[in-house]
Structures are given as structure tokens and as C-alpha cells.
Enzyme design. Sequence first.
Site, PDB file in Angstrom:
ATOM      1  N   GLY A 106      -7.527   0.312   8.821  1.00 30.71           N
ATOM      2  CA  GLY A 106      -8.923   0.265   9.261  1.00 30.71           C
ATOM      3  C   GLY A 106      -9.752   1.419   8.734  1.00 30.71           C
ATOM      4  O   GLY A 106     -10.849   1.681   9.230  1.00 30.71           O
ATOM      5  N   GLY A 107      -9.235   2.095   7.706  1.00 27.56           N
ATOM      6  CA  GLY A 107      -9.915   3.277   7.170  1.00 27.56           C
ATOM      7  C   GLY A 107     -11.295   2.996   6.611  1.00 27.56           C
ATOM      8  O   GLY A 107     -12.150   3.878   6.587  1.00 27.56           O
ATOM      9  N   GLU A 108     -11.551   1.771   6.184  1.00 24.63           N
ATOM     10  CA  GLU A 108     -12.865   1.453   5.627  1.00 24.63           C
ATOM     11  C   GLU A 108     -13.864   1.056   6.716  1.00 24.63           C
ATOM     12  O   GLU A 108     -15.008   0.720   6.424  1.00 24.63           O
ATOM     13  CB  GLU A 108     -12.753   0.348   4.587  1.00 24.63           C
ATOM     14  CG  GLU A 108     -12.277   0.848   3.240  1.00 24.63           C
ATOM     15  CD  GLU A 108     -10.899   1.465   3.273  1.00 24.63           C
ATOM     16  OE1 GLU A 108      -9.971   0.777   3.731  1.00 24.63           O
ATOM     17  OE2 GLU A 108     -10.736   2.629   2.881  1.00 24.63           O
TER      18      GLU A 108
ATOM     19  N   ASP B 148     -10.586   7.645  -2.480  1.00 24.68           N
ATOM     20  CA  ASP B 148      -9.776   6.684  -1.728  1.00 24.68           C
ATOM     21  C   ASP B 148      -8.299   6.794  -2.048  1.00 24.68           C
ATOM     22  O   ASP B 148      -7.593   5.792  -2.089  1.00 24.68           O
ATOM     23  CB  ASP B 148     -10.284   5.248  -2.007  1.00 24.68           C
ATOM     24  CG  ASP B 148      -9.736   4.233  -1.013  1.00 24.68           C
ATOM     25  OD1 ASP B 148      -9.163   4.657   0.003  1.00 24.68           O
ATOM     26  OD2 ASP B 148      -9.863   3.034  -1.273  1.00 24.68           O
TER      27      ASP B 148
ATOM     28  N   ARG C 102      -0.699   8.836  -4.720  1.00 27.11           N
ATOM     29  CA  ARG C 102      -1.728   7.980  -5.325  1.00 27.11           C
ATOM     30  C   ARG C 102      -2.630   8.778  -6.283  1.00 27.11           C
ATOM     31  O   ARG C 102      -3.219   8.220  -7.198  1.00 27.11           O
ATOM     32  CB  ARG C 102      -2.535   7.372  -4.163  1.00 27.11           C
ATOM     33  CG  ARG C 102      -3.439   6.239  -4.504  1.00 27.11           C
ATOM     34  CD  ARG C 102      -3.676   5.401  -3.258  1.00 27.11           C
ATOM     35  NE  ARG C 102      -4.955   4.725  -3.285  1.00 27.11           N
ATOM     36  CZ  ARG C 102      -5.366   3.822  -2.387  1.00 27.11           C
ATOM     37  NH1 ARG C 102      -4.578   3.492  -1.375  1.00 27.11           N
ATOM     38  NH2 ARG C 102      -6.545   3.252  -2.472  1.00 27.11           N
TER      39      ARG C 102
ATOM     40  N   ARG D 227       3.759  -6.574   6.742  1.00 28.19           N
ATOM     41  CA  ARG D 227       4.824  -6.064   5.861  1.00 28.19           C
ATOM     42  C   ARG D 227       6.206  -6.075   6.507  1.00 28.19           C
ATOM     43  O   ARG D 227       7.143  -5.554   5.933  1.00 28.19           O
ATOM     44  CB  ARG D 227       4.464  -4.673   5.355  1.00 28.19           C
ATOM     45  CG  ARG D 227       3.160  -4.677   4.610  1.00 28.19           C
ATOM     46  CD  ARG D 227       2.941  -3.533   3.666  1.00 28.19           C
ATOM     47  NE  ARG D 227       1.582  -3.646   3.179  1.00 28.19           N
ATOM     48  CZ  ARG D 227       0.518  -3.148   3.832  1.00 28.19           C
ATOM     49  NH1 ARG D 227       0.664  -2.458   4.928  1.00 28.19           N
ATOM     50  NH2 ARG D 227      -0.686  -3.336   3.344  1.00 28.19           N
TER      51      ARG D 227
ATOM     52  N   ASN E  19      -7.308   7.726   3.480  1.00 31.18           N
ATOM     53  CA  ASN E  19      -8.535   8.396   3.054  1.00 31.18           C
ATOM     54  C   ASN E  19      -9.413   8.813   4.234  1.00 31.18           C
ATOM     55  O   ASN E  19      -9.346   8.210   5.292  1.00 31.18           O
ATOM     56  CB  ASN E  19      -9.341   7.447   2.156  1.00 31.18           C
ATOM     57  CG  ASN E  19      -9.697   6.151   2.868  1.00 31.18           C
ATOM     58  OD1 ASN E  19      -8.912   5.217   2.875  1.00 31.18           O
ATOM     59  ND2 ASN E  19     -10.857   6.093   3.511  1.00 31.18           N
TER      60      ASN E  19
ATOM     61  N   ASP F 254      -5.400   7.424  -0.554  1.00 30.50           N
ATOM     62  CA  ASP F 254      -4.525   7.502   0.609  1.00 30.50           C
ATOM     63  C   ASP F 254      -3.175   8.105   0.221  1.00 30.50           C
ATOM     64  O   ASP F 254      -2.654   7.812  -0.851  1.00 30.50           O
ATOM     65  CB  ASP F 254      -4.242   6.099   1.158  1.00 30.50           C
ATOM     66  CG  ASP F 254      -5.493   5.334   1.509  1.00 30.50           C
ATOM     67  OD1 ASP F 254      -5.663   4.985   2.672  1.00 30.50           O
ATOM     68  OD2 ASP F 254      -6.301   5.059   0.603  1.00 30.50           O
TER      69      ASP F 254
ATOM     70  N   ASN G   8       0.544   2.986  -5.208  1.00 28.38           N
ATOM     71  CA  ASN G   8      -0.157   2.612  -3.987  1.00 28.38           C
ATOM     72  C   ASN G   8       0.852   2.428  -2.866  1.00 28.38           C
ATOM     73  O   ASN G   8       1.861   3.120  -2.825  1.00 28.38           O
ATOM     74  CB  ASN G   8      -1.044   1.384  -4.253  1.00 28.38           C
ATOM     75  CG  ASN G   8      -2.178   1.233  -3.260  1.00 28.38           C
ATOM     76  OD1 ASN G   8      -1.951   0.999  -2.082  1.00 28.38           O
ATOM     77  ND2 ASN G   8      -3.421   1.381  -3.702  1.00 28.38           N
TER      78      ASN G   8
END
Lengths: 523, 250
Positions: free
Chosen positions: A183-185, A294, A321, A123, A251, A296, A380
Site C-alpha cells: 500500500g506504499g503508493e 521507488d 533494488r 505469494r 519506498n 523498495d 525487485n
Amino acid sequence: MKIVFAAATSLAVLAAQVPYERIVRAAAEPQNWLTYSGNYLGHRFSPLKQLTPENVSRLKVAWVYQFELGRTEVTPIVVDGVMYLTSPNRVAAVDARTGRDLWSWTRPVPRDLQTIGFGRVNRGVAVLGDIVYVGTLDAYLVALDARSGAVRWQTKVGDYKLGICITAAPLAVNGKVVIGIAGGEAGVRGFVDAYDAQSGKQAWRLWTVPTLGEPGVETWAGESWRSGAGTTWVTGSYDPDSGLIYWGTGNPGPDWNGDARSGDNLYTCSVLAIDAATGKLKWHFQFTPHDTHDWDATQVPVLVDAVVRGKTRKVLATANRNGFYYLLDRASGEFLHGAQYAKQTWAKGLDDRGRPIVIPGTEPSEGGTLVWPSLQGATNWFSPSYSPLTRMFYVAVREMGAYYYKTEAKFEPGRWFGGGGERRLPDDQLWGAVRALDVHTGKLRWEFKLKSPSWAGVMSTAGGLVFGGSDEGNFYALDAAGGKPLWEFQTGGPIAANPISYAVDGKQYVAIPAERAFFVFGL
Amino acid sequence: MKLLWLAVCAAAALAQTKTPLQTPEDVARGRRLFESQCTGCHGQTAEGGRGPNLRQARLRRVTDDASLFDVIQDGIPGTEMPGMWYLSEREVRQVAGYLRDIARTPVAAVSGDAAHGRELFEGKGGCLSCHIAAGRGVAAGPDLSDIGARRSVAHLRESLTAPAATTPEGFLLVDAVASGRPVSGVRVNEDTFTIQIRDAAGRFHSFRKSSLSSLKRRVGESSMPSYSGKLAAAEIDDLVAYLAGLRGEP
């Protein structure tokens, strides 16, 4: 060869120093875009006035830049006629007049790298002094010489094999470069880091999930904090007066199955106020305790003065969100006001302290639970905008519900750790909008409807315009006062990025990426 | 969490073992997962609906255990089949186990006379005036060249007798009025500012939506006529048998 000489002289000064004070006073040089959100306060507002509701219909493409890879989410930085563009593990300095490369730098992406739960994107950069800073997918923070792209230093921020990547643009403040991770997932443990701008040495790390013995760890059942996520994948804001950084967290892990992590799960789905000098947590506010959807809280915090119950307060404003708009006192974190700004079916409202009053039975289930907003949220990562002229908070909204599923979740480092997911409703039941909220109250002032839920942010300008993008590729300008569409251009690819504006040679431009192309428009 | 389809790719690349799990417990769990998440398209008993019948020994997209796993987890790009990216590897293998289990008891073949069905399709039924099949016909409605592979027998029958019950995606009928002139047809594309319509004669029309004096979306309507009064029950059986045999290019 007078023309060539003139061009050469302007290029010779292209990498003028950008001391911290210049970024603090970004409004004094509206021709540049010196930090991710245009200013430290997260406004994404351009003080340029050349483009107006009267002339914007004459906007034309000035130049196009093409990236090698798809889906670009970059917010460029513009300094004195030079634009810094990024794609994953690549930075290019380009001539802001023509789009021609001045230099580029790349770092190979490891073959075994996985982006678990997000796209391969970057980004943007931060600038400070004579250095350009960028985060890489393999979780390095890299400092490049602004004139040549030569590497000054590269510091490892995290281990990509655990699922830690950097997609956010860094935030450069007084002598430090601040960065967050994605890397939250993958169930990583989140943090915000600061590095010395000159040496690249770590100045501090603030873990977003407490460890044993620290306050907040009691909000996690058993050992669940170890894979608690709370990642920090969007650039925060900064108040130069107080020296506080405001950074959102993502999250808890696993996302959709909260069975093994009963408790509020601090400091996930929160905004953190961090002392930039020391990295100490000054306060936190959690928008969605024990999140299982989820949602965030990584939206860019917007720092403004707002009138709350008759008194002017220094606030942090954010459209979360989860479907609610919040005003927090930015010195103390005190909840001042909340208002729903998009369809939501999970909470009766917010209590006096801003905590959601959750409707029972809205958590994910094996058979699916229909809830608004969808897991992509009412908004988002893409940026909101605040105009000090209209006193409106502009936000791109996703009006979309989904069936949330809960499945099993077993933590293994570097593997998917979701515990569920969603099935979205059919396309013709989903839509989007740009909404203008009264910054003091969150009340709707106007709305511009979009065919689909948006992945693009918005930017307002002193000329009285709001620019935004659509999933079908429309880049458009709205009247900032009333929301009327005034101009539109079909870019040919979905827009999942934020607009900026800058000027060169006295001419104002607006710019937006669409899929793998980057468009610049001027009169 | 933002881009789920990439999560799918990541999870897929990591999956090492793709063999279906077939203990009775796994099959029962796979069945529960199937019933909660797949029956909307594939029918309560997996005999098909909007999606194909899965109670058959051979599935078009499945050549081995790995491809069965991948289709469940990733979906089929370019079709209506979404990926079940949020299931764990074990859960995907359990769903696969259930599908292997039911494939042993295929549903009965269709009873009609496919050759006679083809005569009806090309003659009395007039189907080619709106549909293409095997390269022939008119593309006003959906291409039927591989419809037998994509839709169940029950769905094909319903499409003939009650077509409005299941209008296919991409065939929303719209009525627009531009400068006093009405234009009706299928919406082929739309964004926030513009809409593209194909009329019954196959002509494309493009409008800025702000220039239209009205734009009506005929949600739940179909330009396909019902054949329930037009053809005898046996003829519909024959037509269904013909359509069920249209499997596209091998």
C-alpha cells in the site's frame, strides 16, 4: 483394490503436524518446502540432488494446475505430499503427485477494493502445526485447518479502504505468524505485525515509520511521516539462533516527489532486525536514504556465513533494488561490504558506512531525468538464491533505465499518492540476466543473459542447477557452477514468480507458475 | 511499487471528475506537461509525429471529456500510446484542457490530390507489393489501412522520403545464418532461447538462437525504399494526401 487403498493411506497422513522445529531443520527433509524461501535463512536452495546437469535435459511436464485469475506469483508450500497454492483470497490444497484439489477455501474480495500501485496477487501461505496461514487482499490474516480448509480464525490486520492489502506470504516462527502489508503508493504508514499462531491475537506491531516523540521522526520534514509508507510487502527471513527476524521496507510516500519530506525518511528503503519475541527493533540499515526512485528494499534478506576481510562473519547478504550488493553484520547491522552488481547512474558508490554517494541532478524532474536502474529496480521482489555448495549468490537482474518524472502529490487516504513516475526506454534497449555473485565479495562469477528484464526469481539446488523464468515464458535450468543453459520449456505466459523443488515417492519435481497456470516438472 | 498498469486502473476507477480544466493557468500548465512528456511522439506543437496530430477537432478515440481523460491517463491498450498514470487527476485535466484549447486552431489540410495518390499507391509506387491497405496487398510491411489516423502528415512524408529515420516497432530486420544457410527478414517474435523470422516471401522461420552461427540485428534500417528520387514532389504530396485519408473502418 490395493492401489486405491495405498493412495488412501497416504492421503490420510497428508496433514502431518509441522512444529516449529521441523521448519528450523528444513534441510533435513528436502522433499518438503516448508517456508516461503525453503528455509528460514532466505536461501531458496533445495538440498535435492536427483536432478543434475547431466539429466536435466530430460525434464518433462508432470502436471499443470490452472488458476481462475491471471498473473500468479505464488510460492507453494509442500508438506508430505500436499501442496498449498494460493491466488488472491483463495487457498487450495492439492495432491502434489497429480495436481488434483483436496480442498479449497475462498474469501470474497470486496467490490470497492483497490490495489493502488500493485497487482491483485498472493505469494503464498505459511504452515505451522496443523494450520495454514494466508493474508488476503482485504488485509485479513486467516488461519485454516490444514486437513480441511476450515477457518480457525480471521484477524483484521489493516483497513483496505486506506489502500492496505496483503500480498506477501506470512512467516511462521515459534508460536507466531508474522505478516507485512502493501500500500506504499497510497501513503499508508507501514508496519510489520505478529499474531499468536493459535488464537490470532496480535502479539506485536512494529511501525516502520516513527511517530512523534520516537527516534527517527526527525528524519521527516513537518508532518510528512504521517503518510510515509515504508510498507512491508515481501516475506522476510529469520535466524532461529538469535531469534531475529529480518524484514525489508518499501519506498517513502510520495514515491517520486520528495519535496515535502526532506530528510532521510527512516525506516523506509531499509532492512529491519526485529526481535521475534517482542517486536522490538534491534537495528536498522537504510540502503537508500530519502529515496525518490521507488527503490523498495523488500528483497528477501539472505542469511549466510561469509568471509569478510579474512574473518568469517554471520552476515545478511542482499542485492538491493538500487543496484548495489551489501553485506551487513546480522547481529549489529554494521555495514561490512558493498559492490555494484547492475548498471546504475545515480551514485558514485557507497561510503565507509554503506551510505550512497548520490550524484546531484539524478532525482525525478518535470521534464524527465534518465536514470539507471528504472523504478522497477536492478532487481525487485522476486527471490534471489544462495547455494552453500557453490558459495554463490544468484540474482535475477533488470538492466533497464527510465526517465523519471516528478509531478504534484496530494495525500488523501485511500488514493494514489505517487508524485511522479517513469517512461521506460524502448524494449530493445532493455535486457535482463541471471547473475552469480561471489557471496563474500559480490564479484560477478558468471552471467546468463535474458532477452528482457526479469520478473522471476531463481532457485539453486544441491544437484548443481539454478532454475529461473523469463518474461517471455521460458522456464529454464542453468549449470550452477558456470551458468550454461541446460534445459528450457516455453510455458506460454510471462513468469513472475519463484521456482521451488520438492519430492514425492522419491521423485524430485521443480515447479513454477506462469501467468495463470502452475507447472510441475519431473524426469 | 511493482505493477504500474494496475495503479492506472485503480486511479482511473477513483477519478470522479474528468472535465478538462481550461483557465489560462491550467492550459499553460497542461502545455508544459504536454511538452515534457508527450512531444516525443505527438510533436512539439502537437501536430503529430510517430503519434497522431492532436490539433484537430475530432480525435478517433475521443468521444467526450471522460474518454479524453481516460486516454491520457490510461493510454490505449494494444497501441504505442502509454498511459500518463503518474499524473494527478488535476494534471490530466490540465493536459486535456491544453488539447481542447489547441483543437480550436487545427492545422491546414493536406494539399495533394488523394485520388491521384491512390493511383500512385496501387500503380507506379508499387506500395501494395509490401503493404496492405483496405484489405488489398501484401503484408511484408506495416498494414496501412488506418495509417492516416495513427500518423501525422509530416511523419507520412518522412516515411516516404527517409524511411529508415522512423522504422516502426515490430519490424526489426534481422540476418540469421543457420547451418550455413542465410535467412533474412522481419523479427516477428523472440525470447531468450528462440527467434521467429518472416522472410520477404512471407515464410516463417523458427530457430533456437544457440543453433545460429550468426544473428545480426539491423537496428535503424528499413526494407522500405526512399521515394524521394523516384517520385516527383507533387506526386509525394498526392501520395501523402491518400495515406492521410486512410482511417480504417468507421
